[in-house]
Structures are given as structure tokens and as C-alpha cells.
Design a protein around this motif. Structure first.
Motif, PDB file in Angstrom:
ATOM      1  N   LEU A   1       3.528  40.313  42.154  1.00 51.95           N
ATOM      2  CA  LEU A   1       3.489  39.226  41.158  1.00 51.95           C
ATOM      3  C   LEU A   1       4.636  38.449  41.469  1.00 51.95           C
ATOM      4  O   LEU A   1       4.613  37.325  40.906  1.00 51.95           O
TER       5      LEU A   1
ATOM      6  N   GLY B   1       3.850  34.969  43.076  1.00 49.69           N
ATOM      7  CA  GLY B   1       2.929  33.906  42.374  1.00 49.69           C
ATOM      8  C   GLY B   1       1.712  34.499  42.224  1.00 49.69           C
ATOM      9  O   GLY B   1       1.168  35.525  42.354  1.00 49.69           O
ATOM     10  N   THR B   2       0.624  33.626  41.669  1.00 52.55           N
ATOM     11  CA  THR B   2      -0.556  33.949  41.767  1.00 52.55           C
ATOM     12  C   THR B   2      -1.483  33.087  42.586  1.00 52.55           C
ATOM     13  O   THR B   2      -1.382  32.017  42.490  1.00 52.55           O
ATOM     14  N   SER B   3      -2.555  33.960  43.391  1.00 53.96           N
ATOM     15  CA  SER B   3      -3.133  33.345  44.103  1.00 53.96           C
ATOM     16  C   SER B   3      -4.403  34.585  44.483  1.00 53.96           C
ATOM     17  O   SER B   3      -4.254  35.591  43.840  1.00 53.96           O
TER      18      SER B   3
ATOM     19  N   SER C   1      -2.877  37.633  46.350  1.00 55.03           N
ATOM     20  CA  SER C   1      -2.017  38.287  45.318  1.00 55.03           C
ATOM     21  C   SER C   1      -2.981  38.942  44.353  1.00 55.03           C
ATOM     22  O   SER C   1      -2.600  40.251  44.248  1.00 55.03           O
ATOM     23  N   GLY C   2      -4.094  38.575  43.933  1.00 58.33           N
ATOM     24  CA  GLY C   2      -4.962  39.138  43.163  1.00 58.33           C
ATOM     25  C   GLY C   2      -5.667  40.366  43.685  1.00 58.33           C
ATOM     26  O   GLY C   2      -5.841  41.444  43.344  1.00 58.33           O
TER      27      GLY C   2
ATOM     28  N   LEU D   1      -2.987  43.152  44.299  1.00 57.21           N
ATOM     29  CA  LEU D   1      -2.643  43.927  42.844  1.00 57.21           C
ATOM     30  C   LEU D   1      -3.828  44.741  42.504  1.00 57.21           C
ATOM     31  O   LEU D   1      -3.438  45.869  42.070  1.00 57.21           O
TER      32      LEU D   1
END
Length: 95
Positions: A40, A43-45, A48-49, A52
Motif C-alpha cells: 500500500l 500507491g493504488t493501482s 497493487s490491488g 494485496l
């Protein structure tokens, strides 16, 4: 000098199962939360999702396998996979 092998570790995990359950839950949750924090922090992309989701799914899967009372050998291998993937995610995100 003693050598470590997966078979010996698996046998010890199965033999002392009730001792290792709380220890490995804490260990797996701590490593998983560190992996989630580093993911996290990027950042959010979409990537990354996905990372995660993989991290959380493996940690929750191990905890669920213990709570469901699944096979002890399966729980051991799920622990190893979870720890290895989470450590790999930590290394990838920090580099």
C-alpha cells in the motif's frame, strides 16, 4: 550439527501442532501485515490491488485452515507458501 529439512520441520509441526498454532498465526499475521503495508505504500493501482489480494488471501487462508481443523500437513504447507509469497512480495516492493 543438525540439518534442517522440510520433512523434519513438517514432522515437528505435526507432533507439536497445538504449540505451533498460536506462534504461526502471530508470525504469519505479522509478515502479512508488513507485506500489505509495503504494497500500500506504493500507491493504488491494479497491480497493487492484485498483490494485496494475494497477500490477504494467503494469510486468511492459513488462519481459516487452522480454525476449520484441516489436515495438519496441509496447514504446514499452506504456512510455508504464505510465508514465502509474503516475503517475496516484501522484497519485490522494497526493491
Amino acid at each position: 550439527m543438525k540439518t534442517l529439512s522440510l520433512k523434519k520441520m513438517q514432522d515437528e509441526f505435526v507432533y507439536d501442532y497445538y504449540m505451533y498454532v498460536p506462534l504461526t498465526i502471530i508470525l504469519n499475521s505479522c509478515i502479512g501485515s508488513i507485506a500489505a503495508m509495503t504494497i500500500l505504500a506504493q500507491g493504488t493501482s491494479l497491480l497493487s490491488g492484485i498483490e494485496l489480494t494475494l497477500c490477504v488471501s494467503l494469510c486468511m487462508g492459513y488462519n481459516a485452515a487452522l480454525l476449520a481443523g484441516s489436515n495438519r500437513k496441509f496447514a504446514f504447507w499452506l504456512l510455508l507458501v504464505s510465508l514465502a509469497v509474503n516475503m517475496l512480495l516484501i522484497l519485490i516492493t522494497l526493491l
